[in-house]
Structure formats: C-alpha cells, structure tokens
Design an enzyme around this catalytic site. Structure first.
Site, PDB file in Angstrom:
ATOM      1  N   ASN A  40      71.318   5.952  81.319  1.00  0.00           N
ATOM      2  CA  ASN A  40      70.969   5.678  82.748  1.00  0.00           C
ATOM      3  C   ASN A  40      70.400   6.874  83.449  1.00  0.00           C
ATOM      4  O   ASN A  40      71.533   7.617  83.801  1.00  0.00           O
ATOM      5  CB  ASN A  40      72.278   5.051  83.319  1.00  0.00           C
ATOM      6  CG  ASN A  40      71.892   4.791  84.901  1.00  0.00           C
ATOM      7  OD1 ASN A  40      70.997   4.862  85.413  1.00  0.00           O
ATOM      8  ND2 ASN A  40      73.267   4.376  85.624  1.00  0.00           N
ATOM      9  N   TRP A  41      69.292   6.826  83.747  1.00  0.00           N
ATOM     10  CA  TRP A  41      68.964   8.057  84.413  1.00  0.00           C
ATOM     11  C   TRP A  41      69.167   8.352  85.941  1.00  0.00           C
ATOM     12  O   TRP A  41      68.774   9.288  86.486  1.00  0.00           O
ATOM     13  CB  TRP A  41      67.289   8.244  84.131  1.00  0.00           C
ATOM     14  CG  TRP A  41      67.004   8.952  82.723  1.00  0.00           C
ATOM     15  CD1 TRP A  41      67.983   9.032  81.745  1.00  0.00           C
ATOM     16  CD2 TRP A  41      65.646   9.287  82.005  1.00  0.00           C
ATOM     17  NE1 TRP A  41      67.324   9.531  80.750  1.00  0.00           N
ATOM     18  CE2 TRP A  41      65.852   9.754  80.983  1.00  0.00           C
ATOM     19  CE3 TRP A  41      64.197   9.357  82.735  1.00  0.00           C
ATOM     20  CZ2 TRP A  41      65.084  10.192  80.136  1.00  0.00           C
ATOM     21  CZ3 TRP A  41      63.491   9.803  81.826  1.00  0.00           C
ATOM     22  CH2 TRP A  41      63.743  10.327  80.450  1.00  0.00           C
ATOM     23  N   LYS A  42      69.487   7.150  86.535  1.00  0.00           N
ATOM     24  CA  LYS A  42      69.725   7.266  87.905  1.00  0.00           C
ATOM     25  C   LYS A  42      68.449   7.594  88.558  1.00  0.00           C
ATOM     26  O   LYS A  42      67.440   7.294  88.155  1.00  0.00           O
ATOM     27  CB  LYS A  42      71.455   8.010  88.099  1.00  0.00           C
ATOM     28  CG  LYS A  42      72.248   7.462  87.275  1.00  0.00           C
ATOM     29  CD  LYS A  42      73.554   8.024  87.793  1.00  0.00           C
ATOM     30  CE  LYS A  42      74.958   7.553  86.724  1.00  0.00           C
ATOM     31  NZ  LYS A  42      76.033   7.855  87.042  1.00  0.00           N
ATOM     32  N   HIS A  97      76.028  -1.645  89.024  1.00  0.00           N
ATOM     33  CA  HIS A  97      76.671  -0.446  88.718  1.00  0.00           C
ATOM     34  C   HIS A  97      77.310   0.017  89.885  1.00  0.00           C
ATOM     35  O   HIS A  97      77.247  -0.353  90.949  1.00  0.00           O
ATOM     36  CB  HIS A  97      75.412   0.749  88.511  1.00  0.00           C
ATOM     37  CG  HIS A  97      75.878   2.177  88.205  1.00  0.00           C
ATOM     38  ND1 HIS A  97      76.544   2.961  89.033  1.00  0.00           N
ATOM     39  CD2 HIS A  97      76.001   2.846  86.927  1.00  0.00           C
ATOM     40  CE1 HIS A  97      76.954   4.083  88.314  1.00  0.00           C
ATOM     41  NE2 HIS A  97      76.571   3.879  86.989  1.00  0.00           N
ATOM     42  N   GLU A 102      77.898   2.711  91.553  1.00  0.00           N
ATOM     43  CA  GLU A 102      77.168   3.631  92.688  1.00  0.00           C
ATOM     44  C   GLU A 102      76.248   2.560  93.719  1.00  0.00           C
ATOM     45  O   GLU A 102      76.328   2.754  95.035  1.00  0.00           O
ATOM     46  CB  GLU A 102      76.019   4.490  91.910  1.00  0.00           C
ATOM     47  CG  GLU A 102      76.952   5.646  91.599  1.00  0.00           C
ATOM     48  CD  GLU A 102      76.197   6.411  90.441  1.00  0.00           C
ATOM     49  OE1 GLU A 102      75.048   6.307  90.025  1.00  0.00           O
ATOM     50  OE2 GLU A 102      77.003   7.061  89.657  1.00  0.00           O
ATOM     51  N   GLU A 107      82.996   0.624  83.239  1.00  0.00           N
ATOM     52  CA  GLU A 107      82.793   2.005  83.800  1.00  0.00           C
ATOM     53  C   GLU A 107      83.885   2.346  84.733  1.00  0.00           C
ATOM     54  O   GLU A 107      83.525   1.920  85.714  1.00  0.00           O
ATOM     55  CB  GLU A 107      81.330   2.439  83.957  1.00  0.00           C
ATOM     56  CG  GLU A 107      80.164   2.174  83.289  1.00  0.00           C
ATOM     57  CD  GLU A 107      79.027   2.676  83.607  1.00  0.00           C
ATOM     58  OE1 GLU A 107      78.455   3.777  82.954  1.00  0.00           O
ATOM     59  OE2 GLU A 107      78.559   2.477  84.656  1.00  0.00           O
ATOM     60  N   GLY A 166      80.516  10.606  85.875  1.00  0.00           N
ATOM     61  CA  GLY A 166      79.993  12.239  86.418  1.00  0.00           C
ATOM     62  C   GLY A 166      81.245  13.175  86.597  1.00  0.00           C
ATOM     63  O   GLY A 166      80.697  14.200  87.290  1.00  0.00           O
ATOM     64  N   SER A 204      81.209   9.595  81.705  1.00  0.00           N
ATOM     65  CA  SER A 204      81.465  10.991  81.200  1.00  0.00           C
ATOM     66  C   SER A 204      81.389  10.739  79.458  1.00  0.00           C
ATOM     67  O   SER A 204      81.942  11.583  78.806  1.00  0.00           O
ATOM     68  CB  SER A 204      82.605  11.575  81.379  1.00  0.00           C
ATOM     69  OG  SER A 204      82.401  11.899  82.920  1.00  0.00           O
ATOM     70  N   GLY A 249      75.296   8.386  81.390  1.00  0.00           N
ATOM     71  CA  GLY A 249      74.451   8.901  82.397  1.00  0.00           C
ATOM     72  C   GLY A 249      73.961  10.396  82.139  1.00  0.00           C
ATOM     73  O   GLY A 249      72.928  10.616  81.706  1.00  0.00           O
ATOM     74  N   GLY A 250      74.854  11.450  82.821  1.00  0.00           N
ATOM     75  CA  GLY A 250      74.374  12.764  82.730  1.00  0.00           C
ATOM     76  C   GLY A 250      73.910  13.310  81.133  1.00  0.00           C
ATOM     77  O   GLY A 250      72.684  13.842  81.263  1.00  0.00           O
TER      78      GLY A 250
END
Ligand code: PGA
Length: 248
Positions: A10-12, A93, A95, A163, A169, A208, A229-230
């Site tokens: 997930n590149w957000k 998600h 966010e 999640e 993150g 994470s 993600g990251g």
C-alpha cells in the site's frame, strides 16, 4: 483455506512517475516466486501506467466511492478505477476511517460496489491503542468486521486485512500470540456468517511488517499474507517479505 500467501503493498500518498521503476523491480522480483500472490496499490494517478508494466503482480487502488456515478467531486467509482487498470481496491483503511470519517456501513457499500464491477476488495479493520488497552480488542474488531462485511462476501473476490491502528507506521507490532488470537477470532466470524465459504477468505496482517518480522508473522495460523505500507516503497524492503512468504 487458500494456501497461497498474498503480499500487498500500500503506497498510500507516495509515488510519482519515477516510482514506476520501483514497481518494475518489484514485478521482476515477484516473478521468481510464482507460488506467492503479490500486488501493489499505488496512488490512483499511477494505476494506468502501473498496470501496463505490472507483469505477474496485481495492481489495485486504495479507495473507491460506493456510488456508480454522480455528484461526488474528487471521488472515483469502482468502474473508473477498473477502467484505469486496477483489479482490486483497498477499502476501509484506518487512515480513511479516521481522516474521511468512513463508517463500517460505508465500507460494506464500497465492497459491494467493487464486487458489482467484478473487482476484488481488501477490507481493512483494526483496533486503536485505547481499544487494545481496554482489553476488548478482539470483540471490537470482530464487530467491525461483521459491520463492514458485504452480503455477497466470498473468497473469490474478498480479502480481509487486520491492521492494528497503533502498529501502522510505528515499528510496533502485537505479540505473535495476539495476532494468532485475533486472526482465529476473525476466522470464527467469517465461518459463522458465511459457513464453509468463510474458511477460504484470506486474512492479511498489516502494521509495521518488514523484512525482519515477516518470517515470524506469516506462518501464524489464519494469517494469509501481509498488507505492507512503508516497506513496500522500495524493492529492497518489499521483496524480502515476498521471499519470506515463498519460503513457507
Ligand atoms: P505500515 O503500513 O506497514 O507502514 O505500518 C501498513 C498499512 O497501513 O497498510
């Protein structure tokens, strides 16, 4: 239950055209591991170009609107992201639940909209730190799943992603026993509501995930893969997670 692990990046809100090089590296690395399903959800602006060079990996969106069309400035329908080249979308998600005030009913409607145009959905759920500290995380997340689940749910198109909000993150992850407990409880919800079909829906863990912890997380029963993600922003940190899945 589907044995194939599913590793999704997930590149957000990250990625300009230059990131297509990263995508190409991920696609060629993933081609070495045909037993693992791999996908990337880049920002919507890159979906069309990403799908052209995706090779074996899937390309997805990060959200869609529940309506088929209409007066929703700035939003994209499921048919629009499908036409751009997305095969699935992440929905719900945390966010978006926090920033855009999306409810579980909204998320269920988005899932149905994706299914209506033949797309897949990765439906996200997870508890906040306060909810984890309250000791009620399992009941809260199971309820969130039940409220977010579309009526037509089945493993042919739906994936769940657990999640924990406090793990996203932050570099913090739950105890492995806590991941096992949550995934087992979510499997129970799916089979109670959907019967035998609920056995086959993959439940990803996200929050994470990195090359250092993937080999511990991915073998946990009822963990069908990872939403990353990251660590998905670079091939050097994403491909080792794919390799960890391939080694199982
Ligand atoms: P993270 O994000 O891997 O950077 O924690 C996961 C996610 O939000 O899907």
């Amino acid at each position: 239950m589907a044995d194939r692990k599913y590793i999704v990046g997930n590149w957000k809100m990250n990625g300009l055209a230059e990131s297509l090089d990263v995508l190409a590296q991920i696609a060629s690395g993933a081609a070495l591991h045909p037993a693992v399903d791999v996908a990337i959800a880049p920002p919507a602006t890159l979906i069309a170009r990403a799908s052209g060079g995706a090779g074996v990996i899937g390309i997805g969106a990060q959200d869609c609107h529940a309506a088929a069309s209409g007066a929703h400035t700035g939003c994209l329908s499921a048919a629009m992201i499908a036409e751009a080249g997305a095969q699935f979308s992440i929905i719900g998600h945390s966010e978006r639940r926090a920033d855009q005030h999306e409810t579980s009913a909204d998320v269920a409607a988005k899932a149905a909209a994706l299914h209506a145009v033949g797309m897949g959905a990765i439906l996200c759920i997870g508890e906040t730190l306060a909810e984890r500290d309250s000791g009620n995380a399992v009941a809260i997340v199971c309820d969130q799943l039940e409220q977010s689940l579309p009526a037509s749910a089945d493993s042919g198109w739906l994936t769940i992603a657990y999640e924990p909000v406090w793990a996203i993150g932050t570099g913090r992850i739950p105890e492995m026993a806590d991941i096992a407990e949550m995934h087992g409880a979510l499997r129970g919800v799916l089979t109670r509501i959907l019967g035998e079909g609920g056995q086959h829906i993959r439940i990803l863990y996200g929050g994470s995930v990195n090359p250092g912890n993937a080999a511990d997380i991915l073998p946990i029963p009822d963990v069908g893969g990872a939403l990353v993600g990251g660590a998905s922003l670079k091939a050097e940190t994403f491909l080792p997670i794919v390799e960890a899945a391939a080694a199982l």
